[in-house]
Scaffold this active site. Structure first.
Site, PDB file in Angstrom:
ATOM      1  N   CYS A 303       0.841  -1.201   0.000  1.00 62.06           N
ATOM      2  CA  CYS A 303       0.000   0.000   0.000  1.00 62.06           C
ATOM      3  C   CYS A 303       0.873   1.247   0.000  1.00 62.06           C
ATOM      4  O   CYS A 303       1.840   1.341   0.763  1.00 62.06           O
ATOM      5  CB  CYS A 303      -0.911  -0.003   1.229  1.00 62.06           C
ATOM      6  SG  CYS A 303      -1.979   1.451   1.340  1.00 62.06           S
ATOM      7  N   CYS A 305      -0.185   4.281   0.781  1.00 63.58           N
ATOM      8  CA  CYS A 305      -0.766   5.372   1.571  1.00 63.58           C
ATOM      9  C   CYS A 305       0.231   5.867   2.613  1.00 63.58           C
ATOM     10  O   CYS A 305       1.197   5.201   2.950  1.00 63.58           O
ATOM     11  CB  CYS A 305      -2.089   4.948   2.225  1.00 63.58           C
ATOM     12  SG  CYS A 305      -1.942   4.166   3.840  1.00 63.58           S
ATOM     13  N   HIS A 334      -5.973   4.619   6.030  1.00 69.19           N
ATOM     14  CA  HIS A 334      -5.510   3.445   5.273  1.00 69.19           C
ATOM     15  C   HIS A 334      -6.671   2.709   4.610  1.00 69.19           C
ATOM     16  O   HIS A 334      -6.606   2.368   3.426  1.00 69.19           O
ATOM     17  CB  HIS A 334      -4.728   2.457   6.144  1.00 69.19           C
ATOM     18  CG  HIS A 334      -4.608   1.133   5.459  1.00 69.19           C
ATOM     19  ND1 HIS A 334      -3.666   0.897   4.476  1.00 69.19           N
ATOM     20  CD2 HIS A 334      -5.374   0.022   5.533  1.00 69.19           C
ATOM     21  CE1 HIS A 334      -3.858  -0.320   3.982  1.00 69.19           C
ATOM     22  NE2 HIS A 334      -4.883  -0.879   4.608  1.00 69.19           N
TER      23      HIS A 334
END
Ligand SMILES: [Zn+2]
Length: 368
Positions: A303, A305, A334
């Site tokens: 991820c 983020c 998230h």
């Protein structure tokens, strides 16, 4: 669509939502009608001005909350009498007053007033409820047509006030805006496929610029949801936005998109986040578990983020265990990022025409 029930996606400020690439969010008419009240929002420029959100907003009709939050709501052909969950005061929603409220709130997309049929319901009850929703759809449209000029908008002022920061580049504020809202119809019909077909056809006959499939995620088994969605979609024009209300998990939204659903909303990513339940490319993570107490790795190594780039699982677990406000903020950030990434990949794969490959490969199902 992330859910911003009371003109706020719980835990995240609007600039972060913009940074995450949120292009539309949902507000709940029932909650906003009770607090702060439609006139207050209208006087402050509608939801866009009030919450300083320059991108698109959809409001629901209020029907779902009236029925789900009120044991004592009373339904007649005219409308629904209900009590406020805040102070017990008595209120009345009709198709006309629900439209009036949504026009005052000024979202870009508003929904016809409908009755969400409870589950389970027998055929007679489901049919009667569907007929009521159809009568209400006609009344919603009639009121909207007569009052659609009463939106509290001041475009294109907002475009200079809140410059667009969406790096995807395909959303330009201040261009292409309709002078009024889009009113979507809602298909009901419970779990009965013949009634779903009839509801869809007669709703399409009334005529709306977009159509929602309502009355699902009301406690039925997931296989049933899929079956009803698939059967209903057949009878809704594919060249109009098709909106499935109130779903789902990351796997489910990929599946529904593959069936032809264009829009979805769900409280799951934000609500689960506040309970420490996080969706990752490697499956669900319950961050409260002691096994993460010494875990220096990122929440989701795949991820991008800002939470996964910066913090360890151990820190996120500590924040949650300590009941820190930051835990809710980071967890929500998230989860929303993960959902939006999932939909970005779905859109990308549709653009590439590789949907089948996407569904079998790139998206890895969470491990049991
Ligand atoms: Zn992340």
């Amino acid at each position: 669509m992330p859910v911003g029930t009371v003109a706020s996606v719980k835990g995240l400020p609007q600039d972060i939502l913009e940074e995450l690439g949120v292009r539309i969010l949902l507000g709940n008419t029932y909650h906003l009608y009770l607090r702060p009240g439609v006139e207050t929002v209208r006087n402050l420029g509608g939801l866009h001005g009030f919450m300083a959100w320059p991108r698109a907003i959809l409001t629901d009709s209020g029907g779902f909350q009236v029925f789900s939050l009120n044991d004592l709501s009373k339904v007649t052909d005219e409308g629904v009498t209900f009590r406020s969950h805040l102070d017990g005061s008595s209120h009345f929603f009709s198709p006309e007053s629900a439209m009036e409220a949504q026009i005052g709130l000024g979202a870009d997309i508003i929904m016809a007033f409908d009755e969400c049929t409870e589950y389970p319901a027998d055929r007679d009850r489901t049919k009667a409820s569907m007929e009521l929703t159809l009568r209400w759809a006609e009344r919603s449209k009639k009121y909207f047509e007569e009052h659609k000029g009463e939106v509290p908008w001041e475009y294109p002022v907002a475009s200079t006030q809140y410059p667009d920061s969406d790096r995807t580049g395909n959303w330009q504020l201040g261009t292409g805006y309709s002078p009024t809202q889009s009113l979507f119809g809602i298909v009901q019909g419970g779990m009965d496929l013949a009634l779903r077909k009839e509801s869809a056809e007669r709703t399409v006959e009334i005529g709306f610029p977009g159509y929602a499939i309502g009355g699902l995620s009301v406690g039925e088994p997931r296989e049933r949801t899929r079956e009803v969605v698939e059967a209903t979609l057949e009878h809704i024009p594919a060249d109009k936005p098709r909106y499935l209300m109130g779903v789902g998990t990351p796997e489910e939204i990929v599946e529904y998109a593959s069936l032809g659903v264009d829009m979805m909303d769900c409280v799951l990513p934000t609500r689960a986040a506040r309970h420490g339940l996080l969706f990752t490319s490697e499956g669900k993570v319950s961050i409260k578990q002691a096994r993460y107490a010494q875990d220096a790795g990122p929440l989701d190594p795949n991820c991008g983020c800002r939470v996964c780039q910066r913090y360890s699982r151990a820190y996120l677990r500590h924040l949650y265990a300590s009941n820190e406000v930051l835990a809710q903020v980071l967890n929500t950030l998230h989860n929303l990022s993960f959902y939006l990434d999932t939909m970005r990949r779905v859109r990308h794969s549709i653009q590439l025409g590789e949907e089948s490959r996407f569904l079998s490969g790139v998206w890895s199902r969470p491990r049991p």
